[in-house]
Design a protein around this motif. Sequence first.
Motif, PDB file in Angstrom:
ATOM      1  N   ASN A  94       0.646   3.910  -2.924  1.00  0.00           N
ATOM      2  CA  ASN A  94       0.218   5.257  -2.557  1.00  0.00           C
ATOM      3  C   ASN A  94       1.268   6.293  -2.972  1.00  0.00           C
ATOM      4  OD1 ASN A  94      -1.999   6.696  -1.169  1.00  0.00           O
ATOM      5  ND2 ASN A  94      -0.309   7.420   0.122  1.00  0.00           N
ATOM      6  N   LEU A 114      -4.427  -0.177  -5.825  1.00  0.00           N
ATOM      7  CA  LEU A 114      -4.913   0.363  -4.546  1.00  0.00           C
ATOM      8  C   LEU A 114      -6.276  -0.226  -4.180  1.00  0.00           C
ATOM      9  CD1 LEU A 114      -3.692   4.034  -4.943  1.00  0.00           C
ATOM     10  CD2 LEU A 114      -3.050   2.473  -3.077  1.00  0.00           C
ATOM     11  N   TYR A 168       0.830  -1.209   0.000  1.00  0.00           N
ATOM     12  CA  TYR A 168       0.000   0.000   0.000  1.00  0.00           C
ATOM     13  C   TYR A 168       0.868   1.264   0.000  1.00  0.00           C
ATOM     14  CZ  TYR A 168      -3.084   3.711   1.407  1.00  0.00           C
ATOM     15  OH  TYR A 168      -3.755   4.915   1.451  1.00  0.00           O
TER      16      TYR A 168
END
Length: 180
Positions: A48, A137, A44
């Motif tokens: 991100n 995501l 993640y």
Amino acid sequence: MMTETSRQFGQAIAMCKEVFVNKMKDYGSSWRILRTSSLTDQIYIKANRIRSIEQKGLHKVDEGIRPEFIGIVNYSVMALIQLELGANGDLELKKEEAESLYDRHLQSARMLMEDKNHDYDEAWRNMRVSSYTDIILMKLMRIKQIEDKEGETLVSEGVDANYRDIINYALFALIKLEEK
């Protein structure tokens, strides 16, 4: 006959494996201490960061998005290995065993890509790299939901299928970045 996609996919896998093998030389299998939820969070963080760079158009850390996609592939493979071996087993993997597990899980992802690529007629080639980021995501959010429910789903695929999809989207991104 090897298709162009298959050839490019192999090149992207080789690039990721080289990083994995070199990090194994530096750190061994220290990643085996991580729970799959921690690996999900590592993926993640990388996804991100990619999205942040895509939106801002610049990065201050001297590393672009290509290494982040490589990291996404490698952490996803590590997560699949952790799901297979469990976090409670021997934390030290021999180099040969780690490479064998890595190859097997990437081969599984590659077979999935070949099947989906056949059915979807290489639709990925018409997608933007930013779409791969968003889908990765989304898949991570799904994995987190499944992890928070301790693996219980009603109709959804498990976390392993989502990790394989993440691997494939990250490899597609690496191919598209290489083509630029």
